[in-house]
Design a protein around this motif. Sequence first.
Motif, PDB file in Angstrom:
ATOM      1  N   LEU A 179       5.626 -11.749  -4.290  1.00 35.15           N
ATOM      2  CA  LEU A 179       6.098 -10.364  -4.245  1.00 35.15           C
ATOM      3  C   LEU A 179       7.479 -10.354  -3.608  1.00 35.15           C
ATOM      4  O   LEU A 179       7.707 -11.038  -2.602  1.00 35.15           O
ATOM      5  CB  LEU A 179       5.140  -9.483  -3.441  1.00 35.15           C
ATOM      6  N   CYS A 180       8.393  -9.543  -4.169  1.00 34.75           N
ATOM      7  CA  CYS A 180       9.795  -9.623  -3.803  1.00 34.75           C
ATOM      8  C   CYS A 180      10.386  -8.228  -3.653  1.00 34.75           C
ATOM      9  O   CYS A 180       9.954  -7.284  -4.325  1.00 34.75           O
ATOM     10  CB  CYS A 180      10.541 -10.393  -4.895  1.00 34.75           C
ATOM     11  N   ASP A 197      11.340  -6.439  -6.767  1.00 36.25           N
ATOM     12  CA  ASP A 197      10.326  -5.631  -7.450  1.00 36.25           C
ATOM     13  C   ASP A 197      10.455  -4.170  -7.044  1.00 36.25           C
ATOM     14  O   ASP A 197      10.376  -3.265  -7.879  1.00 36.25           O
ATOM     15  CB  ASP A 197       8.917  -6.136  -7.110  1.00 36.25           C
ATOM     16  N   ARG A 213       6.997 -14.357   3.051  1.00 39.04           N
ATOM     17  CA  ARG A 213       6.713 -13.958   1.675  1.00 39.04           C
ATOM     18  C   ARG A 213       5.241 -13.602   1.527  1.00 39.04           C
ATOM     19  O   ARG A 213       4.381 -14.174   2.192  1.00 39.04           O
ATOM     20  CB  ARG A 213       7.024 -15.130   0.759  1.00 39.04           C
ATOM     21  N   LEU A 230       3.008  -4.551  -2.173  1.00 38.64           N
ATOM     22  CA  LEU A 230       4.364  -4.031  -2.362  1.00 38.64           C
ATOM     23  C   LEU A 230       4.670  -2.914  -1.371  1.00 38.64           C
ATOM     24  O   LEU A 230       5.806  -2.796  -0.885  1.00 38.64           O
ATOM     25  CB  LEU A 230       4.546  -3.531  -3.797  1.00 38.64           C
ATOM     26  N   GLN A 245       5.379  -6.310 -13.997  1.00 39.05           N
ATOM     27  CA  GLN A 245       6.314  -6.907 -13.047  1.00 39.05           C
ATOM     28  C   GLN A 245       5.855  -8.309 -12.625  1.00 39.05           C
ATOM     29  O   GLN A 245       4.814  -8.790 -13.041  1.00 39.05           O
ATOM     30  CB  GLN A 245       6.483  -5.986 -11.839  1.00 39.05           C
ATOM     31  N   GLY A 246       6.657  -8.935 -11.753  1.00 41.48           N
ATOM     32  CA  GLY A 246       6.333 -10.262 -11.247  1.00 41.48           C
ATOM     33  C   GLY A 246       7.240 -11.331 -11.814  1.00 41.48           C
ATOM     34  O   GLY A 246       7.058 -11.766 -12.958  1.00 41.48           O
ATOM     35  N   TRP A 255      -0.324  -5.542 -13.495  1.00 42.64           N
ATOM     36  CA  TRP A 255       0.316  -4.538 -12.639  1.00 42.64           C
ATOM     37  C   TRP A 255       1.643  -4.156 -13.278  1.00 42.64           C
ATOM     38  O   TRP A 255       2.508  -5.008 -13.499  1.00 42.64           O
ATOM     39  CB  TRP A 255       0.542  -5.091 -11.238  1.00 42.64           C
ATOM     40  N   ILE A 307      -1.941  -6.484  -5.020  1.00 45.96           N
ATOM     41  CA  ILE A 307      -0.502  -6.487  -5.311  1.00 45.96           C
ATOM     42  C   ILE A 307       0.108  -5.119  -5.050  1.00 45.96           C
ATOM     43  O   ILE A 307       1.195  -5.006  -4.457  1.00 45.96           O
ATOM     44  CB  ILE A 307      -0.243  -6.961  -6.752  1.00 45.96           C
ATOM     45  N   PHE A 332       2.627 -10.532 -12.837  1.00 45.61           N
ATOM     46  CA  PHE A 332       1.579  -9.778 -12.156  1.00 45.61           C
ATOM     47  C   PHE A 332       0.492  -9.461 -13.173  1.00 45.61           C
ATOM     48  O   PHE A 332       0.133  -8.312 -13.430  1.00 45.61           O
ATOM     49  CB  PHE A 332       2.134  -8.485 -11.549  1.00 45.61           C
TER      50      PHE A 332
END
Length: 311
Positions: A37-38, A41, A304, A293, A59-60, A4, A289, A102
């Motif tokens: 996942l944050c 991101d 989370r 997001l 990402q990740g 991703w 994912i 990711f």
Amino acid sequence: MKAWQFEGAGKPIALNEVPEPTPGPGEVVIDVEAAGLCHSDLMYMEVGEGTMPFLPMTQGHENAGVISAIGDGVDGWRVGDVVGVCSSGVRPPLGMFAPGGFADKLVADAADLARVPDGLDLSLAALATDAGMTSYHAIVKEGKAGPGMKVGVIGYGGLGQIGTRAAVLAGAEVHVAETKESVWDLARGAGVVDVVRDAGEWAGQDFDLVVDYAGFDTTQMGIDAVRRGGTVVQVGLGLPTFTVNTPSILGKKLVGSLGGTVQDIEEVFDLLLAGEIAPEYTEIGFDEIGSGLERLRRNEVVGRLVARFGG
């Protein structure tokens, strides 16, 4: 393999085919099994173009898995070891300035590895590498929360829930400010003495420490809440910029806390394994994912989100 990737400002994260990585000197390849996942991101999807060294960027930055290959010069690790990955500054942060987790596999510096203890679920191990490390480091190491202190936590999300519990375990009197009332009972169950919707209600209440895990122009509220000589620790990056009233910071300390250390992660691992910290999280699949997001962007997530994939 699949990854991703952020492709540019205004574009949704994309699922692309990319080459499998190989380890260089001092590096390992990890078969990723869990990735958190944050909100960071999302922030980098807004401001990353021009900041990231190249695009597309996988990402990740909250990852755990199993070592599958080892580069030259790596000591103390072997294929099959279960690890979490810390963005400690040894190499550029994964998922932002170097390819992250990711993806089916990632490359990490051996110095950034935290050993996952037997019996710890890998979803918890993954979230400990950022949500755990960052929140714990901010409130325990930077904020020095301890017995007799009056501590405020702004934001009871993926980070705030862990930071809150860490401060309670440290013996502090902990107060939480959180707009999402559906999580108030979770905060009370973690041992806080009070929950409010708006940290502005704390103005003039002489807190010793306030840790802002939200970052939605909430820093000023923390400054207004702490006593002279008190400390505000800024962690959250909900907005790329916000303002403070300059005179209000005089006689107080404003500290920015970024990440933490491998030791922080391993201390959080121990607390998770012992059940002393039990964060709320939801598992999703690797293919979810992108939609996960978007759920995070719409503030639909409690605790989370952790993607499970790999082995």
